[in-house]
Structures are given as structure tokens and as C-alpha cells.
Write an enzyme that holds these catalytic residues in place. Structure first.
Site, PDB file in Angstrom:
ATOM      1  N   SER A  20      18.760 -14.714 -63.425  1.00  0.00           N
ATOM      2  CA  SER A  20      19.807 -13.712 -63.169  1.00  0.00           C
ATOM      3  C   SER A  20      19.855 -12.676 -64.286  1.00  0.00           C
ATOM      4  O   SER A  20      19.982 -11.462 -64.033  1.00  0.00           O
ATOM      5  CB  SER A  20      21.177 -14.391 -63.071  1.00  0.00           C
ATOM      6  N   ARG A  24      18.864  -8.505 -64.221  1.00  0.00           N
ATOM      7  CA  ARG A  24      19.868  -7.515 -64.652  1.00  0.00           C
ATOM      8  C   ARG A  24      19.396  -6.724 -65.860  1.00  0.00           C
ATOM      9  O   ARG A  24      19.720  -5.539 -65.999  1.00  0.00           O
ATOM     10  CB  ARG A  24      21.196  -8.228 -64.941  1.00  0.00           C
ATOM     11  N   GLY A  93      16.844 -12.528 -53.226  1.00  0.00           N
ATOM     12  CA  GLY A  93      18.165 -12.055 -52.802  1.00  0.00           C
ATOM     13  C   GLY A  93      18.809 -11.178 -53.866  1.00  0.00           C
ATOM     14  O   GLY A  93      19.468 -10.179 -53.548  1.00  0.00           O
ATOM     15  N   SER A 166      30.282 -14.499 -54.538  1.00  0.00           N
ATOM     16  CA  SER A 166      28.859 -14.191 -54.667  1.00  0.00           C
ATOM     17  C   SER A 166      28.658 -13.139 -55.745  1.00  0.00           C
ATOM     18  O   SER A 166      29.160 -12.014 -55.640  1.00  0.00           O
ATOM     19  CB  SER A 166      28.314 -13.680 -53.329  1.00  0.00           C
ATOM     20  N   GLN A 168      25.949 -11.670 -56.308  1.00  0.00           N
ATOM     21  CA  GLN A 168      25.092 -10.602 -55.779  1.00  0.00           C
ATOM     22  C   GLN A 168      25.945  -9.543 -55.093  1.00  0.00           C
ATOM     23  O   GLN A 168      25.732  -8.342 -55.285  1.00  0.00           O
ATOM     24  CB  GLN A 168      24.053 -11.189 -54.828  1.00  0.00           C
ATOM     25  N   ASP A 314      23.359 -23.200 -57.322  1.00  0.00           N
ATOM     26  CA  ASP A 314      21.919 -23.423 -57.186  1.00  0.00           C
ATOM     27  C   ASP A 314      21.523 -24.855 -57.575  1.00  0.00           C
ATOM     28  O   ASP A 314      20.377 -25.266 -57.359  1.00  0.00           O
ATOM     29  CB  ASP A 314      21.144 -22.413 -58.046  1.00  0.00           C
ATOM     30  N   LYS A 341      20.908 -19.762 -48.348  1.00  0.00           N
ATOM     31  CA  LYS A 341      20.059 -19.534 -49.525  1.00  0.00           C
ATOM     32  C   LYS A 341      18.606 -19.324 -49.081  1.00  0.00           C
ATOM     33  O   LYS A 341      18.354 -19.049 -47.909  1.00  0.00           O
ATOM     34  CB  LYS A 341      20.208 -20.704 -50.498  1.00  0.00           C
ATOM     35  N   ARG A 345      19.822 -25.090 -47.305  1.00  0.00           N
ATOM     36  CA  ARG A 345      19.692 -26.176 -48.290  1.00  0.00           C
ATOM     37  C   ARG A 345      20.459 -27.441 -47.899  1.00  0.00           C
ATOM     38  O   ARG A 345      20.182 -28.506 -48.454  1.00  0.00           O
ATOM     39  CB  ARG A 345      20.083 -25.679 -49.684  1.00  0.00           C
ATOM     40  N   ARG A 387      13.957 -24.163 -55.120  1.00  0.00           N
ATOM     41  CA  ARG A 387      14.896 -25.198 -55.596  1.00  0.00           C
ATOM     42  C   ARG A 387      14.632 -26.528 -54.876  1.00  0.00           C
ATOM     43  O   ARG A 387      14.808 -27.590 -55.457  1.00  0.00           O
ATOM     44  CB  ARG A 387      16.351 -24.772 -55.372  1.00  0.00           C
TER      45      ARG A 387
HETATM   46  C1  S3P Z   1      22.482 -14.966 -58.176  1.00  0.00           C
HETATM   47  C2  S3P Z   1      23.631 -15.305 -57.508  1.00  0.00           C
HETATM   48  C3  S3P Z   1      23.729 -16.474 -56.606  1.00  0.00           C
HETATM   49  C4  S3P Z   1      22.584 -17.455 -56.832  1.00  0.00           C
HETATM   50  C5  S3P Z   1      21.259 -16.769 -56.945  1.00  0.00           C
HETATM   51  C6  S3P Z   1      21.255 -15.774 -58.095  1.00  0.00           C
HETATM   52  C7  S3P Z   1      22.498 -13.751 -59.018  1.00  0.00           C
HETATM   53  O1  S3P Z   1      23.664 -16.017 -55.275  1.00  0.00           O
HETATM   54  O2  S3P Z   1      22.554 -18.403 -55.791  1.00  0.00           O
HETATM   55  O3  S3P Z   1      20.237 -17.705 -57.170  1.00  0.00           O
HETATM   56  O4  S3P Z   1      21.576 -13.552 -59.846  1.00  0.00           O
HETATM   57  O5  S3P Z   1      23.429 -12.964 -58.883  1.00  0.00           O
HETATM   58  P1  S3P Z   1      24.969 -15.490 -54.494  1.00  0.00           P
HETATM   59  O6  S3P Z   1      25.451 -14.280 -55.187  1.00  0.00           O
HETATM   60  O7  S3P Z   1      24.491 -15.170 -53.104  1.00  0.00           O
HETATM   61  O8  S3P Z   1      25.930 -16.632 -54.528  1.00  0.00           O
END
Ligand code: S3P
Length: 431
Positions: A20, A24, A93, A166, A168, A314, A341, A345, A387
Site C-alpha cells: 500500500s 502511494r 485494485g 475501504s 481504496q 487481507d 477481493k 476469499r 493471498r
Molecule cells: C488496500 C486496501 C484494501 C486492501 C488492499 C490494499 C490499499 O482494499 O484489501 O489489499 O492499498 O488501499 P479495500 O480498500 O478494497 O478494502
């Protein structure tokens, strides 16, 4: 193929950089003023997808094969070019959702796509709020799936209550909010990981948080931020579970990010009675870091629900494995997000651990495990979900007999996983 359970495990592991934070650090430095050096980013398929999309948008990224550091030449908040081609987000994602937020603020045409898994994942959760802010944005199947087409710009600030916790979604709206005409607020049902907020504050953005709500002000510019990426707790997680479940194990994991929005697994381990120590707590790049030691433990079942779920999202498949070695029943609920996911999962945990002899049943929002059921080796298919591939690898070291894992996809987040697993199983220090 993986051999039988080793008698004894003594390992010292340095997990790869946090996924993550790696995404970023590239994305935010791409729109900063000046250049930045990122040390030890995760070199994996997902993060490479972000780097390649940013290059296609005109960002200079110097990241040679095997290099320990990456140089990003920021283009400033308004300097991205229109890409000549579709932006390929691969399996990631985070790449598609964060870029959707950022590109919604840019008056250029962008088309974002990904692999077969990414094209099944829900995108209305980002398309809807960004469209309300004024972006022209469409997706396949009634604006719910990728490919996503965006013509951005002219965004209005708004207050958005997200139905899902979330990071994201939150990050996509915050990135758009950097360019809106006033303060933008995102409210979540429970607080998700806050790496975007921490990084934006360090880069000079006006941002404040209260509980599970965060408000961002439009920015005139972001300062470039050089940082060292800490180890990923989601990649430490397989080792934590292996150490706690194996009858004769001691594993030291060095330099792990212990941001409290990510440490749900540590709380779950403690609740289940696992012997985990958190040592040498320190800070790098605005994020807490520590070394973790795990030892063989007597475990008891637990219930995982509510605000703990996004803090361990995760790691929940690995909680099912922990539960196989615990006394009594373990229930994971309020975790319907597991279904959307990289694969479903809930289905994958039941199928993979079930094939190995575990007593796991699915719920709509999680699963239930009856503990103390010995595991046996089996042929399992992770179906391209990293995962689940790692879950099967760790389960193999705790099972009687041999296990084969197909389509493990570990290159998405932990390319050296099998190498390190083999070394740990052979009793050598992993590094
Ligand atoms: C992530 C947020 C999570 C996580 C993903 C990474 C991120 O997803 O499951 O592996 O880097 O912002 P969600 O935002 O869909 O929960």
C-alpha cells in the site's frame, strides 16, 4: 510442491516493502513538485503496474530491474499528460481505484483496464462518488466494472459517506478532493488504513481526521517526499501464523510496518493466546515500524468482527488457518468484503483449507472454523489470488503429507515467498 511439515523452524525474515505504501509513494510523488527517492519499495507485479501507468501519463520513473531504490520526477498537481494507450492496472485494485480518483481531476481522457480478476471487481464504489463530484466517468455493465473511461476536471467538493470501509475508495475521493473547489469529507463505517492521509500530510496537504472521517482541502502544490518503505505486515502475516501454529517454531520478522490501522492480526493473535512480541518500535517515513517475534503457541478460538475487520482484511484467510490449530470455534463475521477481493476469499478459504481436512464453513459475511482438526497435504488451486497462494504454502508446512499449490500468483505482492518458505522449512535463516 512442498515437503512435509519440518520438525523445527528457526527463521529470521525481512519481508518485502509494504504494498500500500509503495503504490502511494509513486502515485503521490508523481503529482508533487520536485523529485523523490523511494528506498526499498515493493518490487512486485502490482506496484510495477502503478509505475507503468504513471509513466504512460508522462511521469519520469527510474526503476531498473532489481534496483533497491526508485526515483520519481514529480510533474506537479496539473502536469499529467493524456496517455496514448489504455492504462493497464493488471491485478491491482489499489492501482485502478486510486488512479480513477486522481484522473477524475484531470481534463484528459483516460481508459483504465486490468486482468480478468480486476474486471470482475466492483468499481461503482469509486465511480459513483467521483461522478457526483463532477467527473465524466463510465464503466462497463452500467458503470459497475472496468474498463473505466474518464474525462475529468472541474470537481466540486462534497461530503461522502462510503457504505464500505475501504482505503481504496477513501483514497480515490481524497485524491479528487485535492483538486475540488472546497473541503471534501469521506466518512467510513469503520476506519480503513490511513497511509494516504499520513503521506499527504507530510507532503503539505491540508487534511484533518476525526474517528472514521477525514477532510481534505484543495492544494496549491505537494512537496516531493523521499522515504524508505517499511516491511509489509500483510507479508509478515504468513510467518506470524506459521510460527504460532507450528509445534516447535521461533521466527523473527524485521522492520514491519505497525500502523494501527493495519495491526488487526496482532490483536487477533493476542486474543487467541499467541506468543508474539513487538520489539524495537521506531518510525520511518511517518509510519511506525517494529521487529516481531513469534513462538509456538497454545491457541484458543475467537470472534473477529466490527472495526477489527478492516484492520485485518487481507489477513483474514490466514486467521482461518490459525483457527484450525485453536481450541474451539472461531467466527469471522462483518467481512463480506472478502467476497470481492482478488478472488472470492470466503469460497477460497473453504475450498483450499477444506481440501486439507479443515472444518470450515462459509457465512455470507465470513466463515466459521472448528479447531483442532489435523491438516493433511492436498493438491489445491489458488486461482490467481496471491493471498490464497500464500495461505496454502503456510498450511502445507503445518500439514501431514505433501501439498501442491497451483496458480499461486505470489509475484503480485511477495515474489520471493517460495524461496524464503523453502529456506525456513530447511531450518536455515531466511536472510
Ligand atoms: C488496500 C486496501 C484494501 C486492501 C488492499 C490494499 C490499499 O482494499 O484489501 O489489499 O492499498 O488501499 P479495500 O480498500 O478494497 O478494502
Amino acid at each position: 510442491m512442498i515437503a512435509n511439515r519440518p520438525e523445527r523452524i528457526r527463521a529470521r525474515i525481512q519481508v518485502p516493502g509494504d504494498k500500500s505504501i509503495s503504490h502511494r509513494s509513486l502515485l503521490l510523488n508523481a503529482i508533487a513538485s520536485g523529485s523523490a527517492t523511494i528506498e526499498r519499495p515493493l518490487d512486485s507485479a502490482d506496484v510495477r503496474a502503478t509505475a507503468n501507468c504513471l509513466r504512460a501519463l508522462g511521469v519520469g520513473i527510474d526503476w531498473t530491474e532489481g534496483a533497491e531504490q526508485v526515483r520519481v520526477e514529480g510533474r506537479g498537481l496539473h502536469g499529467l499528460f493524456e496517455s496514448e494507450d489504455v492504462l493497464d492496472c493488471g491485478n491491482s485494485g489499489t492501482t485502478i481505484r486510486l488512479l480513477t480518483g486522481l484522473l477524475s481531476a484531470h481534463p484528459i481522457l483516460s481508459i483504465l483496464n486490468g486482468d480478468a480478476s480486476l474486471r470482475t471487481r466492483p468499481m461503482a464504489r469509486v465511480i459513483a462518488p467521483l461522478r457526483e463530484m463532477g467527473a465524466h466517468i463510465h464503466g462497463r455493465t452500467g458503470d459497475t466494472l472496468a474498463p473505466i473511461v474518464i474525462k475529468g476536471g472541474g470537481l466540486r467538493a462534497r461530503e461522502y459517506a462510503s457504505p464500505v470501509a475501504s482505503a481504496q475508495v477513501k483514497s480515490a475521493v481524497l485524491l479528487a478532493g485535492l483538486y475540488a473547489d472546497g473541503e471534501t469529507t469521506v466518512r467510513e463505517p469503520a476506519k480503513s488504513r490511513d497511509h494516504t492521509e499520513r503521506m499527504l500530510i507530510t507532503m503539505g496537504a491540508g487534511l484533518r481526521g476525526e474517528g472514521a472521517a477525514v477532510t481534505i482541502s484543495p492544494a496549491a502544490q505537494l512537496e516531493a517526499l523521499s522515504l524508505r518503505v517499511p516491511g509489509d505486515i500483510s507479508s509478515a502475516a504468513p510467518w506470524l501464523v506459521l510460527g504460532a501454529c507450528h509445534p516447535d517454531a521461533e521466527i523473527l520478522i524485521e522492520g514491519v510496518n505497525t500502523n494501527p490501522t493495519r495491526t488487526g492480526l496482532l490483536d487477533i493473535l493476542q486474543e487467541m493466546g499467541a506468543k508474539v512480541e513487538v520489539l524495537e518500535e521506531r518510525t520511518t517515513g511517518g509510519e511506525p515500524v517494529a521487529d516481531l517475534v513469534v513462538r509456538s503457541s497454545e491457541l484458543k478460538g475467537t470472534t473477529v468482527s466490527g472495526e477489527l475487520v478492516p484492520r485485518a482484511i487481507d489477513e483474514l484467510p490466514l486467521v482461518a488457518l490459525l483457527a484450525c490449530f485453536a481450541d474451539g470455534e472461531t467466527v469471522v463475521k462483518d467481512a463480506a468484503e472478502l467476497v470481492v477481493k482478488e478472488s472470492n476469499r470466503v469460497e477460497a478459504v473453504v475450498r483450499v483449507l477444506g481440501a486439507m481436512g479443515a472444518r470450515v464453513t462459509a457465512r455470507d459475511d465470513g466463515f466459521v472454523v472448528h479447531g483442532r482438526q489435523p491438516l493433511r497435504g492436498a493438491s489445491v488451486d489458488a486461482r490467481g489470488d496471491h493471498r490464497i497462494g500464500m495461505l496454502a504454502g503456510i498450511a502445507a508446512l503445518l500439514a501431514d503429507g505433501e501439498t501442491r499449490v497451483a496458480n499461486d500468483a505470489v509475484e503480485v505482492s511477495y515474489p520471493t515467498f517460495w524461496e524464503e518458505l523453502r529456506e525456513a522449512a530447511e531450518g536455515a535463516a531466511a536472510r
